[in-house]
Design an enzyme around this catalytic site. Structure first.
Site, mmCIF file in Angstrom:
data_model
loop_
_atom_site.group_PDB
_atom_site.id
_atom_site.type_symbol
_atom_site.label_atom_id
_atom_site.label_comp_id
_atom_site.label_asym_id
_atom_site.label_seq_id
_atom_site.Cartn_x
_atom_site.Cartn_y
_atom_site.Cartn_z
ATOM 1 N N CYS A 2 0.838 -1.194 0.000
ATOM 2 C CA CYS A 2 0.000 0.000 0.000
ATOM 3 C C CYS A 2 0.879 1.252 0.000
ATOM 4 O O CYS A 2 1.917 1.286 0.646
ATOM 5 C CB CYS A 2 -0.946 0.089 1.177
ATOM 6 S SG CYS A 2 -2.027 -1.311 1.341
ATOM 7 N N ARG A 27 3.765 -0.298 -4.933
ATOM 8 C CA ARG A 27 3.546 -0.852 -3.592
ATOM 9 C C ARG A 27 2.234 -1.628 -3.481
ATOM 10 O O ARG A 27 1.969 -2.276 -2.469
ATOM 11 C CB ARG A 27 3.524 0.282 -2.563
ATOM 12 C CG ARG A 27 4.788 1.084 -2.517
ATOM 13 C CD ARG A 27 4.666 2.206 -1.526
ATOM 14 N NE ARG A 27 4.567 1.713 -0.185
ATOM 15 C CZ ARG A 27 5.613 1.414 0.590
ATOM 16 N NH1 ARG A 27 6.815 1.613 0.131
ATOM 17 N NH2 ARG A 27 5.448 0.961 1.793
ATOM 18 N N TRP A 76 -2.847 -2.690 -1.613
ATOM 19 C CA TRP A 76 -2.592 -4.123 -1.822
ATOM 20 C C TRP A 76 -3.398 -4.802 -0.730
ATOM 21 O O TRP A 76 -3.083 -4.691 0.454
ATOM 22 C CB TRP A 76 -1.102 -4.414 -1.677
ATOM 23 C CG TRP A 76 -0.743 -5.813 -2.075
ATOM 24 C CD1 TRP A 76 -0.387 -6.245 -3.320
ATOM 25 C CD2 TRP A 76 -0.679 -6.960 -1.219
ATOM 26 N NE1 TRP A 76 -0.115 -7.596 -3.279
ATOM 27 C CE2 TRP A 76 -0.285 -8.068 -2.006
ATOM 28 C CE3 TRP A 76 -0.927 -7.182 0.143
ATOM 29 C CZ2 TRP A 76 -0.128 -9.344 -1.489
ATOM 30 C CZ3 TRP A 76 -0.775 -8.463 0.648
ATOM 31 C CH2 TRP A 76 -0.376 -9.526 -0.175
ATOM 32 N N ASN A 102 -1.577 2.110 5.936
ATOM 33 C CA ASN A 102 -0.778 1.006 5.419
ATOM 34 C C ASN A 102 -0.367 0.170 6.626
ATOM 35 O O ASN A 102 0.094 0.715 7.617
ATOM 36 C CB ASN A 102 0.457 1.589 4.704
ATOM 37 C CG ASN A 102 1.467 0.533 4.320
ATOM 38 O OD1 ASN A 102 1.126 -0.641 4.181
ATOM 39 N ND2 ASN A 102 2.701 0.937 4.149
ATOM 40 N N GLY A 103 -0.554 -1.145 6.539
ATOM 41 C CA GLY A 103 -0.202 -2.010 7.662
ATOM 42 C C GLY A 103 -1.395 -2.855 8.069
ATOM 43 O O GLY A 103 -2.330 -3.043 7.286
ATOM 44 N N GLU A 498 16.517 -17.743 -9.063
ATOM 45 C CA GLU A 498 16.114 -16.379 -9.431
ATOM 46 C C GLU A 498 15.493 -16.362 -10.837
ATOM 47 O O GLU A 498 14.516 -15.666 -11.082
ATOM 48 C CB GLU A 498 17.338 -15.453 -9.333
ATOM 49 C CG GLU A 498 17.115 -14.003 -9.733
ATOM 50 C CD GLU A 498 16.080 -13.244 -8.909
ATOM 51 O OE1 GLU A 498 15.591 -13.765 -7.899
ATOM 52 O OE2 GLU A 498 15.735 -12.127 -9.315
ATOM 53 N N LYS A 502 11.767 -15.018 -11.525
ATOM 54 C CA LYS A 502 11.484 -13.896 -12.424
ATOM 55 C C LYS A 502 10.343 -14.251 -13.375
ATOM 56 O O LYS A 502 9.412 -13.479 -13.572
ATOM 57 C CB LYS A 502 12.708 -13.507 -13.260
ATOM 58 C CG LYS A 502 13.772 -12.709 -12.566
ATOM 59 C CD LYS A 502 13.418 -11.263 -12.290
ATOM 60 C CE LYS A 502 12.738 -11.094 -10.983
ATOM 61 N NZ LYS A 502 13.470 -10.920 -9.783
ATOM 62 N N GLU A 505 6.975 -14.555 -11.569
ATOM 63 C CA GLU A 505 6.458 -13.252 -11.137
ATOM 64 C C GLU A 505 5.748 -12.508 -12.262
ATOM 65 O O GLU A 505 4.696 -11.928 -12.046
ATOM 66 C CB GLU A 505 7.615 -12.344 -10.650
ATOM 67 C CG GLU A 505 8.128 -12.651 -9.279
ATOM 68 C CD GLU A 505 9.270 -11.712 -8.892
ATOM 69 O OE1 GLU A 505 9.166 -11.080 -7.829
ATOM 70 O OE2 GLU A 505 10.268 -11.609 -9.631
ATOM 71 N N HIS A 521 16.484 -36.790 -8.270
ATOM 72 C CA HIS A 521 15.721 -37.167 -7.067
ATOM 73 C C HIS A 521 14.251 -36.759 -7.174
ATOM 74 O O HIS A 521 13.575 -36.602 -6.171
ATOM 75 C CB HIS A 521 16.376 -36.545 -5.831
ATOM 76 C CG HIS A 521 17.785 -36.997 -5.654
ATOM 77 N ND1 HIS A 521 18.117 -38.288 -5.284
ATOM 78 C CD2 HIS A 521 18.966 -36.364 -5.857
ATOM 79 C CE1 HIS A 521 19.432 -38.411 -5.247
ATOM 80 N NE2 HIS A 521 19.962 -37.253 -5.593
ATOM 81 N N LYS A 619 5.663 -4.500 -4.417
ATOM 82 C CA LYS A 619 7.117 -4.423 -4.343
ATOM 83 C C LYS A 619 7.624 -4.483 -2.906
ATOM 84 O O LYS A 619 8.642 -5.077 -2.621
ATOM 85 C CB LYS A 619 7.600 -3.137 -4.997
ATOM 86 C CG LYS A 619 9.092 -3.071 -5.027
ATOM 87 C CD LYS A 619 9.606 -2.382 -6.238
ATOM 88 C CE LYS A 619 11.092 -2.580 -6.370
ATOM 89 N NZ LYS A 619 11.462 -3.921 -6.822
HETATM 90 C C1 G6P Z 1 8.826 -8.477 -2.762
HETATM 91 C C2 G6P Z 1 9.319 -7.989 -4.094
HETATM 92 C C3 G6P Z 1 10.604 -8.717 -4.464
HETATM 93 C C4 G6P Z 1 11.638 -8.540 -3.374
HETATM 94 C C5 G6P Z 1 11.094 -8.978 -2.014
HETATM 95 C C6 G6P Z 1 12.021 -8.569 -0.888
HETATM 96 O O1 G6P Z 1 8.407 -9.782 -2.878
HETATM 97 O O2 G6P Z 1 8.352 -8.184 -5.100
HETATM 98 O O3 G6P Z 1 11.099 -8.193 -5.677
HETATM 99 O O4 G6P Z 1 12.767 -9.295 -3.682
HETATM 100 O O5 G6P Z 1 9.841 -8.355 -1.763
HETATM 101 O O6 G6P Z 1 12.054 -7.167 -0.852
HETATM 102 P P1 G6P Z 1 13.196 -6.323 -0.178
HETATM 103 O O7 G6P Z 1 12.754 -4.904 -0.297
HETATM 104 O O8 G6P Z 1 13.279 -6.787 1.245
HETATM 105 O O9 G6P Z 1 14.452 -6.598 -0.926
#
Ligand code: G6P
Length: 624
Positions: A2, A27, A76, A102-103, A498, A502, A505, A521, A619
């Site tokens: 948020c 956010r 969010w 927010n929270g 990763e 990606k 996501e 395995h 994010k």
């Molecule tokens: C969210 C974002 C990711 C990020 C993760 C950790 O899931 O979408 O891209 O890696 O949070 O975020 P931070 O700000 O702690 O690196």
């Protein structure tokens, strides 16, 4: 999660709030809204289920008249589905008190029961809605009847009602609130959710993060936990939750507002992929030579003696940052330093079991990820020192850490992290080099070679980025595939994870990253004819084993796309190759991840996905 904006001043309030929301959309973006007090002290409230663009249209079709203060929110969803009713801002029964939050208000059910019993009517399923009703209740208890308060008493009464309401809240919150009867003041409070005040001339701003108002001012005060702010046109006062005034210094942010714009790229993600050489260069600049010297001491107070004394390193992080942590673990182990890496949400009992004198390294782009902060608090409570690696000046993590190493990546807007990851890797290699040097693991010429190789990485990243068109073609060929496998070993195993993350996501397809040795395995059973398998296989100690694993996958029908360098290409037999420049095996993750980011980007592009704002994601994950 948020994004909050707030504004008070003589410029066009609705435009400023909406522009700020656009910059905070990363956010959360399932619904949004603004509320302002118009020239006749009436509340003007617009909300939509959907994006800020839709809100903008709604406001343009029926503009507010003469507003000088207000708040905005992009959501969010946590409590209550994404809908217009659940969108912020939320109001009290009188529609005079309006709140963005927010929270999570953990005791909202208790508060709601009491407020319902007192006759309040709720219009949403959110936890947030208790806040305006609670303020309304506190206003009543301060004997605020219809128009009965003297105008010079409105501000103190509003402040006191807000203060008392905040005192009843449990959980995490960043709140901004306006009261239609008192349009000259916006109030804010913070506990475990970020909130920053921007100081302008004859105008002031509130936001979850500075990018919302950077184009108006770079002078900011990061609010502390347990702090409230009374924001007026000509000044801002800060208080504790007990109402005691505090003195706060403003800091000047170095980021430029244009850094948070797309600069001709179709998506922030692609722009940020292209900014990775710079992110690494900026993070390394002036911090590498001489390794083991006093550089880290000067910057963050971490002395060579302390670096020698730590018994082990415990990385904690979430998401992409966790993959950086895994690379860190391999790197430190390579130097004979015991190292562990955990996702912050699974750290749980580990805090109490760490070896004495363990250094905790917390990695977080935002510095606000709730699980990471929680794990850091647990670690500190167990007596550990915490070093944080973050991209965000003034973030909560920086204030709770003993040492802070900033990555200098500039703002990252794309939800799928790219350049922040490279910045985190650069910071880890930097720390790894210094730790190894002071502990005698990089003697003489080795330290120099390590530093020189690392300093060449930005140029090699540029070379790797030149492969974009070639990688895009490969990605196009697999855009219809619903399943992807990514494999590698040792220091590139996290890169396989990763790569899979990606593509999940931003393309919403099924992808798995595996340690290549684990394929036999179980996962090898899912391979079918034509299944894309991306194998990260640069030259190095695991190459022969990787080549074998690739053969096994091919024998079961996988279409192997191998990420190699010129030398390793000779050993690996794949259907397609992406050939990268060569570097020391240890540093390859900073190159091998790039084709996987580009691959994910172009698969998502072909699928017409919303690349910068993928569904269900945000994010900055500020709830646990
Ligand atoms: C969210 C974002 C990711 C990020 C993760 C950790 O899931 O979408 O891209 O890696 O949070 O975020 P931070 O700000 O702690 O690196």
């Amino acid at each position: 999660m948020c994004g909050i904006t707030g504004y008070i001043g003589d410029n066009k309030t609705t435009d400023i709030l909406i522009d700020g929301l656009r910059r905070l959309e990363y956010r959360g973006y399932d619904s949004c809204g603004i509320a302002v007090v118009d020239a006749k002290n009436r509340l003007y409230l617009k909300r939509v289920s959907g994006r800020v663009d839709a809100l903008d249209k709604l406001v343009a079709a029926d503009p507010a008249k003469g507003a000088h203060s207000g708040v905005g929110h992009t959501r969010w969803a946590t409590h209550g589905a994404p809908s217009e009713d659940n969108a912020h801002p939320h109001t009290d029964c009188s529609s005079e008190v309006v709140v963005v939050h927010n929270g999570i208000i953990e005791n909202y059910l208790d508060l709601k029961d009491k407020l319902l019993a007192a006759g309040h009517k709720f219009k949403s399923e959110t936890d947030t809605e208790v806040i305006p009703h609670l303020i309304e209740e506190k206003l009543k208890s301060l004997h605020v009847q219809e128009k009965a308060v003297r105008s010079d008493m409105l501000e103190p009464v509003f402040f006191e009602a807000f203060r008392r309401a905040v005192a009843d809240l449990k959980g995490s919150f960043a709140i901004a609130v306006v009261w239609a009867r008192c349009p000259g003041m916006v109030l804010a409070a913070r506990l475990h959710s970020p909130l920053v005040i921007g100081l302008g001339k004859g105008e002031n701003f509130i936001a979850s993060d500075v990018s919302a108002f950077l184009k108006h001012t770079k002078r900011v005060v990061f609010m502390n936990d347990g702090e409230m702010a009374a924001v007026k046109k000509d000044g801002v006062d800060f208080y504790t939750f007990q109402g005691k005034k505090t003195a706060r210094e403003a800091v000047t942010i170095q980021w430029d507002s244009t850094m948070a714009e797309k600069g001709g790229y179709k998506h922030f993600m692609l722009k940020e992929i292209h900014e990775q050489a710079e992110a690494v260069e900026n993070t390394l600049r002036g911090r590498l030579l001489p390794l083991g010297g006093d550089i880290l001491k000067a910057e963050m107070g971490l002395s060579a003696e302390a670096m020698k004394a730590f018994s082990s390193v415990q990385f904690i992080a979430c998401g992409t940052a966790y993959h950086a942590a895994l690379v860190g673990r391999c790197l430190f182990e390579n130097f004979g330093i015991p190292a562990y890496a955990d996702v912050a949400s699974e750290f749980t009992d580990r805090a109490k079991l760490m070896a004495p004198n363990t250094l905790v390294m917390a990695i977080s782009q935002s510095g606000e990820t709730a699980d990471t902060l929680f794990a850091v608090r647990e670690a500190k409570a167990s007596g550990a020192k915490v070093l944080s690696i973050t991209n965000t000046v003034g973030s909560t993590l920086t204030r709770e850490s003993d040492y802070v190493l900033y990555t200098h990546c500039g703002p990252e807007i794309g939800v799928a992290s790219t350049k922040a990851f490279l910045g985190q890797l650069a910071a880890i290699y930097l720390l790894g080099g210094h730790f190894a040097a002071v502990r005698g693991r990089l003697p003489g010429g080795d330290a120099r070679r390590y530093a020189e190789d690392l300093l060449k990485i930005p140029r090699l990243i540029e070379e790797t980025l030149e492969k974009e068109t070639e990688i895009a073609k490969v990605a196009d060929g697999f855009a219809a595939s619903e399943h992807f496998l990514f494999i590698s070993r040792h220091i590139n195993y996290p890169i396989a994870l990763e790569g899979a993350l990606k593509i999940k996501e931003i393309s919403y397809v099924h992808a798995e990253g595996y340690a290549a040795g684990e394929m036999k395995h179980g996962p090898i059973a899912i391979i079918y004819k034509g299944m894309p398998l991306l194998a990260v296989a640069p030259s190095g100690r695991t190459l022969e084993l990787m080549a074998g694993n690739i053969e096994e996958a091919k024998a079961r029908g996988a279409e192997v796309i191998a990420i190699v360098d010129q030398a390793s290409q000779k050993t690996v037999k794949a259907s397609r190759y992406i050939v990268l420049p060569s570097t020391d095996e240890l540093f390859t993750p900073m190159l091998t991840v790039i084709p996987l980011q580009i691959f994910a980007y172009y698969v998502a592009l072909a699928k017409k996905c919303d690349i910068d704002k993928p569904r269900n994601l945000a994010k900055s994950v500020t709830v646990r």
